[in-house]
Design a protein around this motif. Sequence first.
Motif, short mmCIF file in Angstrom:
data_model
loop_
_atom_site.label_atom_id
_atom_site.label_comp_id
_atom_site.label_asym_id
_atom_site.label_seq_id
_atom_site.Cartn_x
_atom_site.Cartn_y
_atom_site.Cartn_z
N VAL A 43 51.31 42.09 44.59
CA VAL A 43 50.11 42.22 45.43
C VAL A 43 49.49 43.60 45.28
CG1 VAL A 43 49.30 42.14 47.82
CG2 VAL A 43 51.04 40.54 47.04
N SER A 44 50.29 44.63 45.10
CA SER A 44 49.74 46.00 44.96
C SER A 44 48.91 46.14 43.70
CB SER A 44 50.92 46.99 44.97
OG SER A 44 51.79 46.73 43.87
N PHE A 45 49.32 45.44 42.63
CA PHE A 45 48.54 45.54 41.37
C PHE A 45 47.14 44.96 41.55
CE2 PHE A 45 47.12 43.48 37.48
CZ PHE A 45 47.06 44.56 36.63
N TRP A 46 47.05 43.77 42.15
CA TRP A 46 45.73 43.17 42.32
C TRP A 46 44.89 43.95 43.32
CZ3 TRP A 46 44.28 40.13 38.75
CH2 TRP A 46 45.19 39.33 38.05
N ALA A 47 45.52 44.62 44.26
CA ALA A 47 44.76 45.47 45.18
C ALA A 47 44.12 46.64 44.45
CB ALA A 47 45.68 45.95 46.30
N MET A 48 44.84 47.23 43.49
CA MET A 48 44.27 48.33 42.70
C MET A 48 43.10 47.84 41.84
SD MET A 48 45.83 51.12 43.45
CE MET A 48 45.39 52.13 42.05
N ILE A 49 43.22 46.65 41.22
CA ILE A 49 42.13 46.10 40.40
C ILE A 49 40.88 45.88 41.26
CG2 ILE A 49 41.39 44.08 39.08
CD1 ILE A 49 43.25 45.92 37.58
N ALA A 50 41.03 45.33 42.44
CA ALA A 50 39.88 45.10 43.31
C ALA A 50 39.22 46.40 43.71
CB ALA A 50 40.33 44.31 44.55
N PHE A 51 40.02 47.44 43.97
CA PHE A 51 39.45 48.75 44.34
C PHE A 51 38.64 49.34 43.20
CE2 PHE A 51 39.90 53.38 44.67
CZ PHE A 51 39.27 53.58 45.89
N ALA A 52 39.15 49.19 41.96
CA ALA A 52 38.43 49.73 40.80
C ALA A 52 37.09 49.02 40.60
CB ALA A 52 39.30 49.60 39.55
N VAL A 53 37.05 47.69 40.76
CA VAL A 53 35.78 46.94 40.61
C VAL A 53 34.79 47.38 41.66
CG1 VAL A 53 34.77 44.64 40.79
CG2 VAL A 53 36.89 44.98 39.51
N LEU A 54 35.26 47.60 42.91
CA LEU A 54 34.36 48.07 43.96
C LEU A 54 33.78 49.44 43.63
CD1 LEU A 54 36.28 46.91 47.19
CD2 LEU A 54 34.19 45.92 46.18
N CYS A 55 34.60 50.31 43.05
CA CYS A 55 34.09 51.65 42.67
C CYS A 55 33.01 51.55 41.60
CB CYS A 55 35.26 52.52 42.19
SG CYS A 55 36.42 52.98 43.49
N VAL A 56 33.20 50.67 40.61
CA VAL A 56 32.19 50.50 39.54
C VAL A 56 30.89 49.98 40.12
CG1 VAL A 56 31.63 49.22 37.44
CG2 VAL A 56 33.90 50.23 37.73
N LEU A 57 30.96 48.98 40.99
CA LEU A 57 29.74 48.44 41.59
C LEU A 57 29.02 49.48 42.44
CD1 LEU A 57 30.99 44.89 42.65
CD2 LEU A 57 29.57 45.50 40.69
N ALA A 58 29.78 50.30 43.15
CA ALA A 58 29.15 51.36 43.96
C ALA A 58 28.43 52.37 43.07
CB ALA A 58 30.22 52.04 44.81
N GLY A 59 29.01 52.73 41.89
CA GLY A 59 28.34 53.67 40.98
C GLY A 59 27.05 53.12 40.41
N VAL A 60 27.06 51.82 40.06
CA VAL A 60 25.82 51.20 39.54
C VAL A 60 24.74 51.18 40.60
CG1 VAL A 60 24.86 49.04 38.67
CG2 VAL A 60 27.06 49.84 37.83
N ALA A 61 25.10 50.86 41.83
CA ALA A 61 24.11 50.83 42.90
C ALA A 61 23.51 52.20 43.15
CB ALA A 61 24.75 50.26 44.17
N ILE A 62 24.35 53.24 43.13
CA ILE A 62 23.85 54.61 43.36
C ILE A 62 22.91 55.02 42.23
CG2 ILE A 62 24.54 57.02 43.50
CD1 ILE A 62 27.05 56.09 44.98
N ALA A 63 23.27 54.66 40.97
CA ALA A 63 22.42 55.06 39.84
C ALA A 63 21.06 54.38 39.89
CB ALA A 63 23.13 54.71 38.52
#
Length: 309
Positions: A43-63
């Motif tokens: 479960v910890s591995f998939w939690a890290m993957i979901a956090f990384a995807v959220l960070c990428v989407l936040a960067g695209v929105a800010i740009a």
Amino acid sequence: MSPSPDPSPDSAPGSAPDSSPGSADATAPRDPAAYRPRPLLGVSFWAMIAFAVLCVLAGVAIANFGPRLLLPKPSIGPPGQAASTVETPQGGALTPAANAPAVAALPTPDVARLDARVASLEGRQAQMSRAAAAVLAAAAVAEASQSSGPFVEALASLRALTPPSAELQALARLSTAGAPSRAALAASFPQAAARAASAAQAPGEGAGLRARIVYALSRVVSLRRVGDVAGAGADAVLARAERQVEDGDLDRALHTLDALPPAAREAMADWRGRAERRTEIDRNAAALRARALRGLVGEAAVGEAGAGG
């Protein structure tokens, strides 16, 4: 039958397993789920993957939306006012904005001088074109007048391009009928000369029979000399004039025929009149052509002087 042995202490319920090395089978777990392989990705591995995807989407929105939301919007003035191009001072005169390119305006005297020079060049070019057209029209008149027919149309084109002159008036009078060509005049000269030679031998009122017989024979059979013949008689004069006509020198031939006696001149009157019309046409056409060429040369010289100045 012997009685069954008593159960061992290992199988007794609630008893603890033996931890000795020799009792491995006795210590294995009895729950089948204990033998299932454990998963590698938890479960910890998939939690890290979901956090990384959220960070990428936040960067695209800010740009994409950051400049629109964070930068200040430019102020828009009232309609009809171009704040970035011109500024209206208190005096009411428009002044160029600070970022507008500077345009160097020519002084008014320079502009007027350039306009005058351009107008002069355009006028000079028009005069050059007219002079060249006059030369071509004069050449066309000279060529058309060489035939035995009229040349009214060619002369009309020349009259539209040149000022009135005595040569134009003379050609206008002669253009409706024209004149025989020089070749036609040379071909008709022998017959006219024969009549003139016969007329020169006509006996007078007091002539004898012999003179009358010779004159009658000369009207049937014409015998006269040809070529450059010396002497002042009618045959000699006609022979020299014929040679000059064949050479194309009509002016000199007409001058030679002036030496004929009156009877011979009267017999040559018809041919002489046609030859005089031909010489008049050629003389006036040549004069108009020379005048047109002088006009073109003069315009070219003035144009070169103006270009050099």
